[in-house]
Scaffold this active site. Sequence first.
Site, PDB file in Angstrom:
ATOM      1  N   LYS A 103       2.654   3.935  -9.017  1.00 15.27           N
ATOM      2  CA  LYS A 103       1.217   3.631  -9.017  1.00 15.27           C
ATOM      3  C   LYS A 103       0.426   4.884  -9.414  1.00 15.27           C
ATOM      4  CE  LYS A 103       2.435  -0.474  -7.086  1.00 15.27           C
ATOM      5  NZ  LYS A 103       3.112  -1.161  -6.015  1.00 15.27           N
TER       6      LYS A 103
ATOM      7  N   HIS B  58       3.613  -6.658   1.682  1.00 16.58           N
ATOM      8  CA  HIS B  58       4.192  -6.860   0.353  1.00 16.58           C
ATOM      9  C   HIS B  58       5.575  -7.521   0.443  1.00 16.58           C
ATOM     10  CE1 HIS B  58       6.015  -5.392  -3.502  1.00 16.58           C
ATOM     11  NE2 HIS B  58       4.773  -5.520  -3.936  1.00 16.58           N
TER      12      HIS B  58
ATOM     13  N   SER C 257      -2.044  -4.239  -0.903  1.00 14.54           N
ATOM     14  CA  SER C 257      -1.993  -4.270  -2.365  1.00 14.54           C
ATOM     15  C   SER C 257      -2.794  -5.402  -2.980  1.00 14.54           C
ATOM     16  CB  SER C 257      -0.544  -4.333  -2.825  1.00 14.54           C
ATOM     17  OG  SER C 257       0.053  -5.538  -2.412  1.00 14.54           O
TER      18      SER C 257
ATOM     19  N   ASP D  44       3.777   1.665   4.436  1.00 15.68           N
ATOM     20  CA  ASP D  44       4.024   1.597   2.992  1.00 15.68           C
ATOM     21  C   ASP D  44       2.756   2.103   2.318  1.00 15.68           C
ATOM     22  OD1 ASP D  44       3.988   0.776   0.316  1.00 15.68           O
ATOM     23  OD2 ASP D  44       5.173  -1.027   0.707  1.00 15.68           O
TER      24      ASP D  44
ATOM     25  N   GLU E 180       1.092  -1.857   5.552  1.00 17.09           N
ATOM     26  CA  GLU E 180       0.743  -1.092   4.353  1.00 17.09           C
ATOM     27  C   GLU E 180      -0.436  -0.199   4.705  1.00 17.09           C
ATOM     28  OE1 GLU E 180       0.287  -3.619   0.829  1.00 17.09           O
ATOM     29  OE2 GLU E 180       1.898  -4.871   1.580  1.00 17.09           O
TER      30      GLU E 180
ATOM     31  N   ASN F 255      -2.086  -0.216 -11.962  1.00 15.60           N
ATOM     32  CA  ASN F 255      -2.112   0.642 -10.780  1.00 15.60           C
ATOM     33  C   ASN F 255      -2.011   2.123 -11.154  1.00 15.60           C
ATOM     34  OD1 ASN F 255      -2.057  -1.684  -9.088  1.00 15.60           O
ATOM     35  ND2 ASN F 255       0.160  -1.819  -9.427  1.00 15.60           N
TER      36      ASN F 255
ATOM     37  N   HIS G  36      -0.261   2.199  -2.415  1.00 14.69           N
ATOM     38  CA  HIS G  36      -1.581   2.279  -3.045  1.00 14.69           C
ATOM     39  C   HIS G  36      -2.481   3.344  -2.435  1.00 14.69           C
ATOM     40  CE1 HIS G  36      -1.100  -1.227  -5.669  1.00 14.69           C
ATOM     41  NE2 HIS G  36      -0.342  -1.694  -4.696  1.00 14.69           N
TER      42      HIS G  36
END
Length: 387
Positions: free
Chosen positions: A235, A129, A176, A201, A172, A43, A204
């Site tokens: 990440k 996640h 992910s 979140d 998210e 990542n 990423h």
Amino acid sequence: MMFDRYLQALEAQHLLRRLRTIESSDATRITVDGRSLILMASNNYLGLANHPAVKQAATQAIAQWGVGSGASRLISGTAKPHQELEEQLAHFKQTKSALVFGSGYATNVGVIPALAEKEGLILADRLCHASLIDGCRLAKAELRVFHHNDTSHLQKLLEKKSARRPTLIVTEGVFSMDGDLAPLSALHHLAQSYEASLLVDDAHGTGVLGASGRGTLEHFGIQAHSCFQMGTLSKAIGTSGGYVVGTNAFIQYVINTARSFMYTTAPPPAIMAAASAAISLIQAEPERRSRLWKNRERMYTGLKAMGFSFTETQSPILPILVQDPEKALAMSESLSRAGVYVPAIRPPTVPKGSSRLRLTVTSEHTEEHLESVIKACKKVGEDLRLI
Ligand SMILES: *Cc1c(COP(=O)(O)O)cnc(C)c1O
């Protein structure tokens, strides 16, 4: 032994996980069992974990502060690098305040119980996640799950609740394991209509999405102060740790209530200094993001044209769906023999029947890397009759 039986059963289902020792690694290659493989599993999207300025910031801070931080910040105080990073994160995310944690995982298990009220309701996306789910479980509120990215299902759940019940929607920004984006404008709109809070979140999204790399909110043009946002330093930022951003009062509240902040040793000052250097690079070198997206397009269109089946990905996370965990393992092993490192992702990380190979592309992969990977995938895909 009960342990042995459990492990044998996992192995029989092709679900056993083993750790592999890596002899060396940089942004694009790792050495395993004496063989150098092209790394398609990290990542470290912008190569910042290996950037000279980021490494130098860490070593300089070690010289000044030592290695360990000694205790929780509530006990031994806040070192300058923590404070500077938090100011920089707040500025980067266009909020008033920020707080760092030892990991993204610790951030979620600390922040969600702080945000959710005891008699309240949490509505979380089904593909959230594990750290978000664990945070929801630790919270005293009732947890309901909505179908992945399904705003009409979410709306139904919102309609059912009593108007005054405090509600937190959890999602998210970039998922992910699927690489798709949350429909953030619609989620934000629903949250406002039903007087719910929204937690994003952005593990990423940060450094990857948005004109300035600020993340998923910037990508969708959503004001940072209109929802809650956390992310990781591990990440695109290339270091280690997690953070949450928000108003001064909210951050003070988290400092005083989040157990995963209060009762754990502060992350090392050197890592905070390295993260600061990495965020400066994200802002100063937008060409890294351009390279990342160019590489992502090359890889995705190349593999898609061969007939591989993908998730609805819109990010540098490129999951090839193979359904069966045994097949996913076989593909990962064949690719490794062909010089490419890609992990098989199996349940319970992803739902049953959706095992996949999760390739991640970075800004640092060269044309030659990408062409070798595409060629290897073609051969292995044909051998395994996936294409
Ligand atoms: C990686 C990840 C985390 C956890 O972050 P760590 O810093 O690795 O603990 C949390 N949420 C999402 C969506 C992630 O991908």
